[in-house]
Motif scaffolding. Structure first.
Motif, PDB file in Angstrom:
ATOM      1  N   VAL A 151       0.729  -0.573   0.148  1.00 49.45           N
ATOM      2  CA  VAL A 151       0.058   0.013   0.258  1.00 49.45           C
ATOM      3  C   VAL A 151       1.085   1.434   0.111  1.00 49.45           C
ATOM      4  O   VAL A 151       0.559   2.374  -0.922  1.00 49.45           O
ATOM      5  CB  VAL A 151      -0.581   0.369   1.539  1.00 49.45           C
ATOM      6  CG1 VAL A 151      -2.100   1.001   1.857  1.00 49.45           C
ATOM      7  CG2 VAL A 151      -2.266  -1.081   0.986  1.00 49.45           C
ATOM      8  N   TRP A 152       2.091   1.346   0.700  1.00 51.57           N
ATOM      9  CA  TRP A 152       2.806   2.448   0.786  1.00 51.57           C
ATOM     10  C   TRP A 152       3.540   2.406  -0.653  1.00 51.57           C
ATOM     11  O   TRP A 152       4.110   4.010  -0.936  1.00 51.57           O
ATOM     12  CB  TRP A 152       4.274   2.541   1.690  1.00 51.57           C
ATOM     13  CG  TRP A 152       4.572   3.261   2.095  1.00 51.57           C
ATOM     14  CD1 TRP A 152       4.872   4.454   2.230  1.00 51.57           C
ATOM     15  CD2 TRP A 152       6.248   3.250   1.479  1.00 51.57           C
ATOM     16  NE1 TRP A 152       6.079   5.503   1.916  1.00 51.57           N
ATOM     17  CE2 TRP A 152       6.992   4.528   1.660  1.00 51.57           C
ATOM     18  CE3 TRP A 152       6.825   2.209   0.850  1.00 51.57           C
ATOM     19  CZ2 TRP A 152       7.675   4.581   1.205  1.00 51.57           C
ATOM     20  CZ3 TRP A 152       8.133   2.149   0.905  1.00 51.57           C
ATOM     21  CH2 TRP A 152       8.500   3.553   0.278  1.00 51.57           C
ATOM     22  N   TYR A 153       3.955   1.962  -0.719  1.00 49.00           N
ATOM     23  CA  TYR A 153       4.324   1.792  -2.497  1.00 49.00           C
ATOM     24  C   TYR A 153       3.966   2.309  -3.044  1.00 49.00           C
ATOM     25  O   TYR A 153       3.869   3.152  -4.597  1.00 49.00           O
ATOM     26  CB  TYR A 153       5.960   0.307  -2.540  1.00 49.00           C
ATOM     27  CG  TYR A 153       6.817   0.594  -4.106  1.00 49.00           C
ATOM     28  CD1 TYR A 153       7.603   1.995  -3.682  1.00 49.00           C
ATOM     29  CD2 TYR A 153       7.016   0.483  -4.937  1.00 49.00           C
ATOM     30  CE1 TYR A 153       8.464   2.425  -4.804  1.00 49.00           C
ATOM     31  CE2 TYR A 153       7.293   0.191  -6.411  1.00 49.00           C
ATOM     32  CZ  TYR A 153       8.387   1.754  -6.232  1.00 49.00           C
ATOM     33  OH  TYR A 153       8.541   1.519  -7.234  1.00 49.00           O
ATOM     34  N   GLY A 154       2.771   1.403  -3.621  1.00 56.20           N
ATOM     35  CA  GLY A 154       1.988   1.950  -4.364  1.00 56.20           C
ATOM     36  C   GLY A 154       0.913   2.572  -4.555  1.00 56.20           C
ATOM     37  O   GLY A 154       0.728   4.110  -5.242  1.00 56.20           O
ATOM     38  N   ASN A 155       0.676   3.512  -3.412  1.00 60.34           N
ATOM     39  CA  ASN A 155       0.904   4.976  -3.187  1.00 60.34           C
ATOM     40  C   ASN A 155       1.805   6.429  -3.409  1.00 60.34           C
ATOM     41  O   ASN A 155       0.646   6.706  -4.524  1.00 60.34           O
ATOM     42  CB  ASN A 155       0.469   5.138  -1.997  1.00 60.34           C
ATOM     43  CG  ASN A 155      -0.080   6.867  -1.531  1.00 60.34           C
ATOM     44  OD1 ASN A 155      -0.614   7.070  -1.815  1.00 60.34           O
ATOM     45  ND2 ASN A 155       0.914   7.344  -1.350  1.00 60.34           N
ATOM     46  N   LYS A 156       2.897   5.536  -3.567  1.00 60.99           N
ATOM     47  CA  LYS A 156       4.005   6.500  -3.804  1.00 60.99           C
ATOM     48  C   LYS A 156       4.439   6.649  -5.755  1.00 60.99           C
ATOM     49  O   LYS A 156       4.239   7.628  -6.225  1.00 60.99           O
ATOM     50  CB  LYS A 156       5.325   6.284  -3.534  1.00 60.99           C
ATOM     51  CG  LYS A 156       5.700   6.529  -2.387  1.00 60.99           C
ATOM     52  CD  LYS A 156       6.888   6.325  -1.310  1.00 60.99           C
ATOM     53  CE  LYS A 156       8.122   6.235  -2.369  1.00 60.99           C
ATOM     54  NZ  LYS A 156       7.696   7.992  -1.972  1.00 60.99           N
ATOM     55  N   ARG A 157       3.754   5.446  -5.830  1.00 65.32           N
ATOM     56  CA  ARG A 157       3.959   5.179  -7.925  1.00 65.32           C
ATOM     57  C   ARG A 157       2.097   5.788  -7.917  1.00 65.32           C
ATOM     58  O   ARG A 157       2.705   6.311  -9.149  1.00 65.32           O
ATOM     59  CB  ARG A 157       4.101   3.561  -8.245  1.00 65.32           C
ATOM     60  CG  ARG A 157       4.910   3.268  -7.771  1.00 65.32           C
ATOM     61  CD  ARG A 157       4.979   1.497  -8.683  1.00 65.32           C
ATOM     62  NE  ARG A 157       4.233   1.021  -9.604  1.00 65.32           N
ATOM     63  CZ  ARG A 157       5.053   1.772 -11.036  1.00 65.32           C
ATOM     64  NH1 ARG A 157       6.327   1.811 -11.251  1.00 65.32           N
ATOM     65  NH2 ARG A 157       4.778   1.005 -11.178  1.00 65.32           N
ATOM     66  N   TRP A 158       1.434   5.621  -7.745  1.00 61.95           N
ATOM     67  CA  TRP A 158      -0.373   6.014  -7.982  1.00 61.95           C
ATOM     68  C   TRP A 158      -0.109   8.128  -7.904  1.00 61.95           C
ATOM     69  O   TRP A 158       0.066   7.965  -9.335  1.00 61.95           O
ATOM     70  CB  TRP A 158      -0.840   5.864  -7.438  1.00 61.95           C
ATOM     71  CG  TRP A 158      -2.381   6.490  -7.910  1.00 61.95           C
ATOM     72  CD1 TRP A 158      -2.585   6.893  -7.079  1.00 61.95           C
ATOM     73  CD2 TRP A 158      -2.838   5.893  -9.049  1.00 61.95           C
ATOM     74  NE1 TRP A 158      -4.301   7.042  -7.368  1.00 61.95           N
ATOM     75  CE2 TRP A 158      -4.161   6.426  -8.607  1.00 61.95           C
ATOM     76  CE3 TRP A 158      -2.930   4.477  -9.880  1.00 61.95           C
ATOM     77  CZ2 TRP A 158      -5.176   5.816  -9.772  1.00 61.95           C
ATOM     78  CZ3 TRP A 158      -3.883   5.119 -10.951  1.00 61.95           C
ATOM     79  CH2 TRP A 158      -5.258   5.327 -10.549  1.00 61.95           C
TER      80      TRP A 158
END
Length: 339
Positions: free
Chosen positions: A36-43
């Motif tokens: 969730v943390w890294y996915g949010n950064k990419r999003w």
């Protein structure tokens, strides 16, 4: 005498007072948080809004856990429904047993529901979280180390993992095995880095970054699965999960090729603004349009059109003394006797 090997923990549970902390569950939870943390950064980097990934994960994660457990129970039903087994154990997810195929499939359904509620295209969301999922898998695989499961054939390599002789799948006389959980964990890290690089290099869009993750993972899962010795169903001499990896790999590659031809490039907009945000953004334009309408209708010129500012001149208020002869009265009175 084995001089080097990876020891396994004596127990997969740490009791914090009355609360048992299970290593398998802990790894899964940490993996979800990282995703969730890294996915949010990419999003956010792709143009989305912070917090959207977490909002959709509320749907995707429960669906994924249910799907992963269902796949495991269905493909290994003999562990729970054969004679002498307790079917209640099928619900004990903390003891291990999550099939990644089912987790991704049903997790995608949950993600689709979350994306639909936010008006977001699922392929764009999938591209953003693809490497994040791979990192989550790399962390989650260490849960198998705590449970001493999913190991490979016996080996004397220095990175062999020690497995207790009473664990399911062990071979008599052997204590050291290929740590296939470690192989898959490292492979997943490599898959994540590959997707990150390819996405930056080729600007993958419309689900192609996610498809690359799927294809790359399947390529590794095939040979890693072939090394495992735990009980599994076989078809034509190959384990069921090997066939699954082959089939999914072909589908993922086909999607990349077809998608690149039909929808080249990357999405320009991945998340539309919310209605309230859109209204706030459009407000200045609406106000400008209203002002233009007022000018067209002559509202600013109204005082001049209606003669309010010129009223004294139009109606003769300032000239009234001259018109009515008030200022000329003295002259008129002086001239009267002369007449």
């Amino acid at each position: 005498m084995d001089l080097a090997y990876i020891p396994s923990p004596s127990t997969g549970v740490i009791n914090l007072g009355p609360v048992p902390l299970r290593g398998y569950a802990f790894c899964i939870i940490i993996g979800v948080f990282v995703a969730v943390w890294y996915g949010n950064k990419r999003w956010v980097a792709r143009g989305g809004k912070a917090g959207t990934v977490a909002d959709i994960a509320v749907w995707a994660v429960p669906f994924g856990l249910i799907g992963g457990r269902l796949y495991h129970v269905i493909t290994d039903y003999q562990l729970y429904f054969s004679e002498g087994e307790n079917w209640v154990d099928a619900f004990k997810i903390w003891e291990g047993g999550l099939g990644i195929w089912g987790a991704i499939a049903l997790g995608a359904v949950g993600a689709w529901i979350g994306c639909r509620r936010r008006g977001i295209p699922l392929p764009a969301y999938a591209d953003a979280i693809a490497p994040a999922i791979a990192f989550a898998q790399a962390i989650g695989r260490w849960g198998n180390w705590f449970n001493q499961e999913l190991f490979g054939r016996p080996t004397d390599l220095p990175w062999a993992v020690e497995i207790a002789p009473d664990k399911p799948g062990t071979i008599e006389g052997a204590t050291l095995y290929h740590p296939t959980f470690l192989y898959e964990s490292l492979w997943c890290v490599g898959v994540a880095l590959l997707v990150i690089w390819a996405d930056r290099r080729f600007r993958l869009g419309h689900g192609r970054a996610f498809a690359l993750y799927v294809a790359a993972y399947c390529a590794g899962r095939g040979w890693i699965e072939y090394m495992r010795v735990d009980e599994a169903h076989h078809i034509l001499g190959l384990r069921l999960n090997v066939w699954t990896a082959i089939a999914v790999f072909v589908l993922a590659v086909a999607y990349i090729v077809i998608s690149a031809r039909l929808r080249p490039g990357c999405e320009e907009v991945v998340e539309p603004p919310k209605p309230t945000e859109a209204a706030a953004d459009d407000a200045p334009a609406e106000r400008s349009a209203s002002e233009a309408d007022l000018l067209d209708k002559g509202h600013d010129a109204a005082p001049l059109d209606k003669g309010h500012d010129a009223a004294p001149l139009d109606k003769g208020h300032d000239a009234a003394p001259l018109d009515k002869g008030h200022d000329a009265d003295p002259a008129d009175s002086e001239s009267a006797p002369r007449s």
